[in-house]
Design an enzyme around this catalytic site. Structure first.
Site, short mmCIF file in Angstrom:
data_model
loop_
_atom_site.label_atom_id
_atom_site.label_comp_id
_atom_site.label_asym_id
_atom_site.label_seq_id
_atom_site.Cartn_x
_atom_site.Cartn_y
_atom_site.Cartn_z
CB CYS A 91 18.26 -39.42 0.46
SG CYS A 91 17.40 -38.66 -0.92
CG HIS A 345 13.08 -41.96 -0.48
ND1 HIS A 345 13.70 -41.73 0.73
CD2 HIS A 345 13.96 -41.54 -1.43
CE1 HIS A 345 14.90 -41.23 0.52
NE2 HIS A 345 15.08 -41.08 -0.79
CB CYS A 375 22.46 -43.01 -3.31
SG CYS A 375 20.71 -43.20 -3.68
#
Length: 389
Positions: A91, A345, A375
């Protein structure tokens, strides 16, 4: 010593990562090409001067394979002489691209670089790069973690249990994210950062009318009898409403030395002040934002009180709320224009999406220092500090 500054930052609107999403018809190469083209146009920089384009993409397979960033740069009309590469830190892939671009500028390897990212989760679903029946971890990981690793949703549940974060707290945080993002759209705060694409002008997942009463009716998203037996402390409070959705989108930032910006007559949005990356427990894989925050503050010689704005990726409400408990940060300064729960996202694009939103928020609010952290799967986290110049 050379410095590195951001002089322009853009992103697409973020679409639902489903076949009926507003950007599902757009090839991921074209999503990224749109931001690169817009970045060059808005900055006025001669693209011949760009030393490298570094892009983040997580699921590098199918239509996102074969070094997507290179073909996006070519599709955007950049000269063939401009190189490009694609990186994967899950990510945080495009935040890592920012780190690499800035570090290249600071070291003298680059004068001008682009950091960017893309993910089309409607066309290349999560885990598409792991064929059914294949093990991406190998026997060494099985030996080191004999009880087995867990999916991110289970990590989010374990975090909620460990930090005693309730369903009500997570839902309330999610509602705040939606309301802040809706307010940012309604007051024009996203206009400077968003590059509309093929008639899509706004983020598709922002729900301004949602409330805790609506979210309270959602079922747990990750309940699993096996993990319920293994982890009896889990209360199963993570839902689709207090976690980020799946999305399509792209984003890009233009990084150069302060000296180069001055020569070109460009006004920096922010200076890239300090960087950190860290590993953490891969079971609680989303908690790396805590040590990453501590590490980057230490490297910068700053304290939490020096930071005016924070961007902490909202993969799950529990992640940001646990981070807040550990750091003591003021949530009023966190994701002030909404976060991933509302905006979305798109994995590989999220790092530079956060940076894009953050540098524009810094200018709009007169912030001196801002901190961004994300994260990442596998127990990783990036963090960086930006400074107004």
């Amino acid at each position: 010593m050379r410095d590195a500054v951001i002089v322009e930052a853009v992103r697409t609107p973020v679409g639902k990562g489903k076949p009926n999403g507003s950007l599902a018809h757009v090839h991921p190469v074209e999503l990224l090409a749109h931001t690169l083209r817009t970045l060059v146009e808005r900055s006025g920089v001669d693209p011949e001067l760009i030393d490298d384009v570094i892009g983040g993409t997580v699921d590098q397979v199918g239509e996102q394979a074969m070094n997507t960033t290179r073909y996006a740069a070519l599709s955007a009309g950049l000269p063939e002489s401009v190189p490009a590469t694609t990186v994967d830190r899950q990510c945080g892939s495009s935040q890592q691209a920012v780190h690499f671009a800035a570090q290249g500028v600071i070291s003298g390897a680059y004068d001008i670089a682009v950091a960017c990212g893309v993910e089309s989760m409607s066309r290349v679903p999560m885990w598409s790069n792991v064929p059914e029946g294949k093990d991406p971890f190998g026997p060494g990981i099985a030996a080191r973690y004999p009880e087995g690793l867990v999916p991110q949703g289970i990590s989010a549940e374990l975090i909620a249990a460990k930090w005693s974060i309730t369903r009500e707290q997570m839902d309330a945080f999610a509602v705040t994210s939606h309301r802040r993002a809706a307010a940012a759209w309604d007051t024009g705060l996203f206009d400077a950062e968003v590059a509309p694409l093929e008639g899509v002008t706004r983020d598709e997942c922002v729900r301004p009318d949602t409330g805790t009463d609506v979210l309270a009716g959602l079922r747990p998203a990750y309940h699993d009898p096996h993990f319920a037996e293994r982890f009896p402390q889990i209360e199963w409070n993570v839902t689709a409403g207090n976690a980020s959705p799946i999305n399509d989108g792209a984003s890009a930032v233009l990084v150069m030395s302060g000296e180069t910006a001055a020569k070109l007559g460009l006004r920096p949005l922010a200076r890239l002040h300090s960087f950190a990356v860290t590993g953490s427990d891969p079971l609680l894989m989303l908690t790396g934002v805590v040590p990453a925050t501590e590490k980057v503050l230490r490297r910068a010689g700053l304290s939490l009180d020096d930071i005016d704005l924070f961007e902490v990726n909202e993969a799950f409400s529990s992640v940001v709320l646990a981070w807040q408990q550990e750091t003591g940060a003021d949530l009023a300064k966190v994701n002030v224009h909404g976060g991933a729960i509302a905006i979305g996202h798109p994995l590989g694009a999220s790092g530079t999406r956060l940076t894009t939103t953050l540098v524009h928020a810094m200018r709009e609010r007169g912030a001196r220092y801002a901190l961004q952290t994300m994260c990442e799967a596998g127990g990783l986290a990036n963090a960086m500090i930006l400074e107004r110049v």
